[in-house]
Design an enzyme around this catalytic site. Structure first.
Site, mmCIF file in Angstrom:
data_model
loop_
_atom_site.group_PDB
_atom_site.id
_atom_site.type_symbol
_atom_site.label_atom_id
_atom_site.label_comp_id
_atom_site.label_asym_id
_atom_site.label_seq_id
_atom_site.Cartn_x
_atom_site.Cartn_y
_atom_site.Cartn_z
ATOM 1 N N HIS A 168 13.037 -4.873 7.027
ATOM 2 C CA HIS A 168 14.209 -5.175 5.800
ATOM 3 C C HIS A 168 15.106 -4.268 6.779
ATOM 4 O O HIS A 168 16.480 -3.597 5.730
ATOM 5 C CB HIS A 168 12.893 -4.237 4.546
ATOM 6 N N CYS A 196 3.814 -4.719 -6.528
ATOM 7 C CA CYS A 196 2.385 -4.541 -6.617
ATOM 8 C C CYS A 196 2.839 -3.131 -7.337
ATOM 9 O O CYS A 196 3.650 -2.409 -6.096
ATOM 10 C CB CYS A 196 1.743 -4.753 -4.926
ATOM 11 N N GLU A 238 -4.104 -2.140 -8.561
ATOM 12 C CA GLU A 238 -3.944 -3.743 -8.575
ATOM 13 C C GLU A 238 -4.011 -4.624 -7.596
ATOM 14 O O GLU A 238 -4.380 -4.561 -6.619
ATOM 15 C CB GLU A 238 -2.293 -3.766 -9.042
ATOM 16 N N CYS A 267 0.710 5.383 -2.432
ATOM 17 C CA CYS A 267 0.914 5.037 -0.846
ATOM 18 C C CYS A 267 1.417 6.178 -0.042
ATOM 19 O O CYS A 267 2.128 6.613 -1.046
ATOM 20 C CB CYS A 267 1.686 4.156 -0.515
ATOM 21 N N CYS A 294 9.981 0.020 -3.812
ATOM 22 C CA CYS A 294 8.603 0.070 -4.664
ATOM 23 C C CYS A 294 7.854 0.655 -5.679
ATOM 24 O O CYS A 294 7.771 1.940 -4.800
ATOM 25 C CB CYS A 294 8.014 -0.414 -3.156
ATOM 26 N N SER A 350 0.186 -6.867 5.940
ATOM 27 C CA SER A 350 1.232 -6.675 6.218
ATOM 28 C C SER A 350 1.454 -4.705 6.066
ATOM 29 O O SER A 350 0.876 -3.989 5.243
ATOM 30 C CB SER A 350 2.199 -7.218 4.881
HETATM 31 C C1 LIG Z 1 3.336 -3.827 -1.429
HETATM 32 S S1 LIG Z 1 4.046 -4.268 0.861
HETATM 33 C C2 LIG Z 1 1.588 -3.350 1.157
HETATM 34 C C3 LIG Z 1 1.941 -3.546 2.378
HETATM 35 C C4 LIG Z 1 2.389 -2.054 3.175
HETATM 36 N N1 LIG Z 1 2.550 -1.322 2.564
HETATM 37 C C5 LIG Z 1 3.935 -3.105 4.061
HETATM 38 O O1 LIG Z 1 5.066 -2.010 3.452
HETATM 39 O O2 LIG Z 1 4.481 -4.559 4.647
HETATM 40 C C6 LIG Z 1 4.179 -5.832 0.881
HETATM 41 C C7 LIG Z 1 5.202 -6.020 0.992
HETATM 42 O O3 LIG Z 1 5.817 -5.776 -0.235
HETATM 43 C C8 LIG Z 1 7.164 -5.559 0.097
HETATM 44 N N2 LIG Z 1 8.201 -4.984 -1.134
HETATM 45 C C9 LIG Z 1 7.574 -4.170 -1.562
HETATM 46 N N3 LIG Z 1 8.418 -3.276 -2.985
HETATM 47 C C10 LIG Z 1 9.357 -4.981 -3.507
HETATM 48 C C11 LIG Z 1 10.154 -5.102 -4.165
HETATM 49 N N4 LIG Z 1 10.761 -3.936 -4.798
HETATM 50 N N5 LIG Z 1 11.018 -6.530 -3.538
HETATM 51 C C12 LIG Z 1 10.672 -7.012 -2.806
HETATM 52 N N6 LIG Z 1 9.130 -6.618 -1.946
HETATM 53 C C13 LIG Z 1 9.060 -5.942 -1.973
HETATM 54 C C14 LIG Z 1 6.923 -4.375 1.165
HETATM 55 O O4 LIG Z 1 8.551 -3.987 1.808
HETATM 56 C C15 LIG Z 1 6.429 -5.319 1.880
HETATM 57 O O5 LIG Z 1 6.991 -6.347 2.764
HETATM 58 S S1 SF4 Z 2 6.786 -0.880 0.261
HETATM 59 FE FE1 SF4 Z 2 4.521 -0.916 1.402
HETATM 60 S S2 SF4 Z 2 4.862 1.238 2.641
HETATM 61 FE FE2 SF4 Z 2 6.055 0.986 1.507
HETATM 62 S S3 SF4 Z 2 6.045 1.880 -0.388
HETATM 63 FE FE3 SF4 Z 2 5.066 0.377 -1.354
HETATM 64 S S4 SF4 Z 2 3.392 0.014 -0.298
HETATM 65 FE FE4 SF4 Z 2 4.148 1.261 0.380
#
Ligand SMILES: C[S@@+](CC[C@H](N)C(=O)[O-])C[C@H]1O[C@@H](n2cnc3c(N)ncnc32)[C@H](O)[C@@H]1O
Ligand code: SF4
Length: 306
Positions: free
Chosen positions: A171, A288, A31, A56, A63, A146
């Site tokens: 977090h 995402c 995505e 991941c 997430c 990130s």
């Molecule tokens: C999808 S991650 C990708 C980059 C990296 N893996 C990380 O965790 O920073 C990007 C950001 O989206 C946040 N994220 C993921 N799921 C989330 C959710 N349900 N609500 C808010 N933030 C979320 C992650 O914690 C991170 O800060």
């Molecule tokens: S928040 Fe980032 S590290 Fe955590 S599962 Fe999602 S993509 Fe992976």
């Protein structure tokens, strides 16, 4: 042949958030998103949120991507292709007046699927292209990576002077809670992540952004804010607070506005610069990984299949 082909497209009701699901040459899906903003009186921002991996390795429970096991890392070409798709094919008619040789996108954030720093070399190559005049000519401040907190790679990112800003997803400010929220914390506990951030700051002279998603009753108390002040106080690094996105099921709910404001006020009183960001595109499931989850499960989604 293009290395990615678009499979499905979802647009938020306000038209400002677009999500694309792409298929790679080997059939894997990934995505990316486009977010459009304009503050009153400000310049328009057109930001792509790009993925670095299929699934991941880290498995954060809140997430959507964390529920998808790692299948593989994306090549540099596949990372860049997500951005070029929006740049080349997505420019809306209203922007047609912009000459084709001028870049339309303003920013790229590597906040899509996967952990960018566990795909270090390909990410580095992709950033090199996006930043070069022969690529998209984007400056360091227009690119943001990130990470969930891979301490050695944070140090390497600084040492190799990669031309992108760095955000660390915290977090939680105590190891017990962070082990549950961001499981890679059992390998790289908070003190090692903060030491790596300090080393990054020392070697680059730049600051780091901290990301903190607020989940009701989980990490949003005043005591949690105080622990965060203790952990990062004096580092002069801003904290981006964001309302947690709710997944289809499970116990992670966004904090209420009142609780989020109290948390933010406490950080400000503790000398921490913060921004409280609104969740965007909730009607297309902004987090995402959600569009791909639905695609994989074959359940209905708000997307238009291409
Ligand atoms: C999808 S991650 C990708 C980059 C990296 N893996 C990380 O965790 O920073 C990007 C950001 O989206 C946040 N994220 C993921 N799921 C989330 C959710 N349900 N609500 C808010 N933030 C979320 C992650 O914690 C991170 O800060
Ligand atoms: S928040 Fe980032 S590290 Fe955590 S599962 Fe999602 S993509 Fe992976």
């Amino acid at each position: 042949m293009e290395c990615l082909s678009p499979l499905s497209h979802a647009v938020s009701s306000d038209g400002l958030n677009h999500k694309l699901l792409f298929q790679c040459g080997d059939g894997k899906t990934v995505e990316a998103a486009l977010m459009l903003f304009q503050k009153p009186g400000g310049r328009p921002r057109r930001t792509v949120c790009a993925s670095c991996q299929v699934g991941c390795p880290i498995g954060c429970p809140f997430c959507a991507t964390g529920r998808q096991p790692l299948e593989r890392s994306l090549t540099a070409e596949e990372i860049v292709a997500q951005v070029l798709y929006f740049e080349n094919s997505f420019r809306p008619p209203a922007a047609a007046a912009i000459p084709r040789d001028k870049r339309w996108l303003t920013n790229v954030v590597f906040m899509g699927m996967g952990e960018p720093l566990s795909n270090f070399e390909n990410l580095q190559q992709a950033i090199g292209f996006l930043g070069s005049p022969k690529g998209l000519g984007m400056g360091r401040r227009q690119l943001m990576v990130s990470t969930a907190g891979l301490a050695p790679q944070i140090v390497r990112f600084g040492k190799e002077n990669i031309q992108a800003e760095l955000a660390v997803s915290l977090h939680a400010a105590d190891d017990h809670l962070r082990n549950a929220l961001v499981p890679v914390n059992t390998r790289y506990p908070l003190q090692s992540v903060i030491a790596a951030c300090r080393e990054f700051i020392r070697s680059t002279g730049r600051h780091i952004y901290f990301e903190y998603a607020l989940f009701a009753g989980i990490n949003d108390s005043i005591a949690d804010a105080d622990k965060l002040i203790q952990l990062i106080g004096g580092m002069d690094c801003p904290v981006n607070l964001i309302f947690g996105n709710q997944l289809g099921s499970g116990g992670y709910q966004p904090s209420t506005r009142a609780v989020a404001f109290d948390f933010q006020k406490r950080l400000i009183a503790g000398g921490i610069r913060t921004m409280l960001r609104a969740s965007r595109g909730a009607d297309i499931e902004a987090g995402c990984g959600q569009l791909r989850s639905r695609w994989l499960s074959g359940s209905g989604n708000p997307a238009h299949h291409l």
